[in-house]
Design a protein around this motif. Structure first.
Motif, PDB file in Angstrom:
ATOM      1  N   GLU A   1       1.224   2.828   7.889  1.00 46.75           N
ATOM      2  CA  GLU A   1       0.200   3.565   6.912  1.00 46.75           C
ATOM      3  C   GLU A   1       0.657   4.758   6.425  1.00 46.75           C
ATOM      4  O   GLU A   1       0.044   5.523   5.403  1.00 46.75           O
TER       5      GLU A   1
ATOM      6  N   GLY B   1       3.898  -0.275  -3.718  1.00 46.64           N
ATOM      7  CA  GLY B   1       3.029   0.804  -3.514  1.00 46.64           C
ATOM      8  C   GLY B   1       3.238   1.953  -4.519  1.00 46.64           C
ATOM      9  O   GLY B   1       3.052   3.011  -4.184  1.00 46.64           O
TER      10      GLY B   1
ATOM     11  N   GLN C   1       0.791  -1.148  -0.106  1.00 46.59           N
ATOM     12  CA  GLN C   1       0.203   0.092  -0.008  1.00 46.59           C
ATOM     13  C   GLN C   1       0.819   1.431   0.015  1.00 46.59           C
ATOM     14  O   GLN C   1       0.363   2.298  -0.084  1.00 46.59           O
TER      15      GLN C   1
ATOM     16  N   ARG D   1       0.351   4.359  -5.700  1.00 41.40           N
ATOM     17  CA  ARG D   1      -0.122   5.579  -4.725  1.00 41.40           C
ATOM     18  C   ARG D   1       1.114   6.509  -4.763  1.00 41.40           C
ATOM     19  O   ARG D   1       0.686   7.792  -4.707  1.00 41.40           O
TER      20      ARG D   1
END
Length: 375
Positions: free
Chosen positions: A253, A277, A99, A280
């Motif tokens: 995060e 990731g 992520q 993103r």
């Protein structure tokens, strides 16, 4: 303090003999301060040279058949350009999850010794080393292996006079560039020295086999400019330097972009992607982020500690402090935290909720104290 359930570094007996106050940290018994106190240790680091025992950090080598194979293996886990890392150089980067969150931040070095071709040396955070090593082992190709180094210690000599001290033993290190890596002898002790640190000051991190660590500590501490410093000063120094602490200012995060670490993602990686990731992160580089890490200067003398709620001028909740305390060099409270991007502009007024009262604060540039690295 009872240390039966805690690990100790090879310097532990020296800390006890010096009268250090020992605290648990990342599973280790470590000195938070010595009798002179955190304030004196902080100021001494800024003015002269302090010696820190950071042997709790994780050290490891990635070993492959050649630099390209090893570098590309690590690049599958981090956003930095490791392929372009020159011999004798070090680079800061982050292990990322799918992520784009930060599993850990770390230092990566490449030796200039031809016999070490295909090897990269890693230093990771103490509290994350088992997580990091497991993550790397699961994601490396068969041609590259991870070799942890639990038998090595790490000392950090930091401050404007650190180079004068180190050059008495290893004159060539005087000309070592910032983020450079070199082998050296300190007395009769072999070390791997990087010109880097976590204080914002010039200095060196010295990796040494564990059974010579105490001798190296004694040798350096015997120099008139050098005093010991503990975790307390290390934290106040890094806060003034605007440096992130894992588990506080960055976590799984947080992306490197919103953490203000986009500078650590080099041009080739921005163009090619290919790291966890990347969609993103490349989008955030192009379009911005919803929140940003900022420096905050509270008014008055009351510190805004981690977890303090941040409000805008209308009283709306816009963020949270992630690191905060007293800055001895600044001579006042300082903090870092995340705020929505609309409130991240330097000069933006903020309200800080401290013990039921609202304290006025202002977004200010980072770092609070200019870095003194050798350029």
């Amino acid at each position: 303090m009872a240390t039966d359930d805690l690990l100790t570094t090879p310097i532990f007996a020296r800390h006890e003999a010096l009268g250090a106050r020992i605290v648990p940290f990342a599973g280790y018994a470590l000195p938070v301060q010595y009798p002179d106190g955190i304030l004196a240790e902080h100021r001494h680091t800024r003015q002269a040279a302090s010696l820190f025992d950071v042997s709790h950090m994780g050290q490891a080598t990635l070993a492959g058949p050649d630099h390209e194979t090893t570098a590309r293996a690590l690049e599958a886990c981090v956003p930095a350009d490791i392929l372009g890392l020159a011999p004798g150089r070090q680079r800061y980067t982050q292990l990322l999850n799918e992520q784009g969150g930060i599993i850990d931040d770390l230092m990566v070095s490449r030796s200039a010794d031809p016999s070490s071709e295909g090897r990269l040396y890693l230093v990771v955070n103490a509290a994350r080393k088992e997580v990091d090593f497991r993550h790397l082992a699961l994601n490396l190709p068969a041609a590259v292996r991870l070799v942890p180094h639990p038998g090595r210690a790490l000392l950090a000599l930091q401050g404007p006079l650190a180079v004068e001290v180190i050059a008495r033993f290893a004159p060539a290190l005087r000309e070592q560039p910032f983020m450079g890596l070199a082998s050296a002898r300190i007395g009769d002790i072999e070390v791997s020295a990087t010109r880097s640190g976590y204080t914002g000051e010039d200095g060196f991190e010295l990796s040494v086999v564990a059974d010579r660590a105490a001798a190296l500590w004694d040798l350096l501490l015997n120099e008139p400019e050098v005093k010991p410093a503990g975790l307390g000063a290390r934290d106040s120094l890094r806060l003034e330097a605007g440096l992130c602490l894992y588990g506080h200012d960055i976590n799984e995060e947080t992306s490197p972009v919103e953490a203000g670490l986009a500078w650590s993602i080099q041009k080739r990686r921005r163009e090619e992607g290919g790291f966890p990731g990347h969609r993103r992160i490349l989008s955030e580089l192009q379009n911005g982020t919803l929140r940003k890490r900022v420096g905050i200067l509270p008014q008055g003398r009351t510190p805004a500690r981690e977890g303090t709620a941040i409000h805008d001028s209308k009283g709306e909740l816009v963020g949270e402090v992630t690191s905060g305390g007293f800055g001895p060099t600044v001579n006042g409270p300082i903090a870092m935290g995340y705020v929505v991007s609309d409130c991240a502009r330097v000069g933006t007024p903020l309200g800080l909720d401290v013990r039921g009262k609202t304290i006025a604060g202002t977004v200010v540039p980072l770092p609070f104290v200019a870095h003194s690295y050798r350029r």
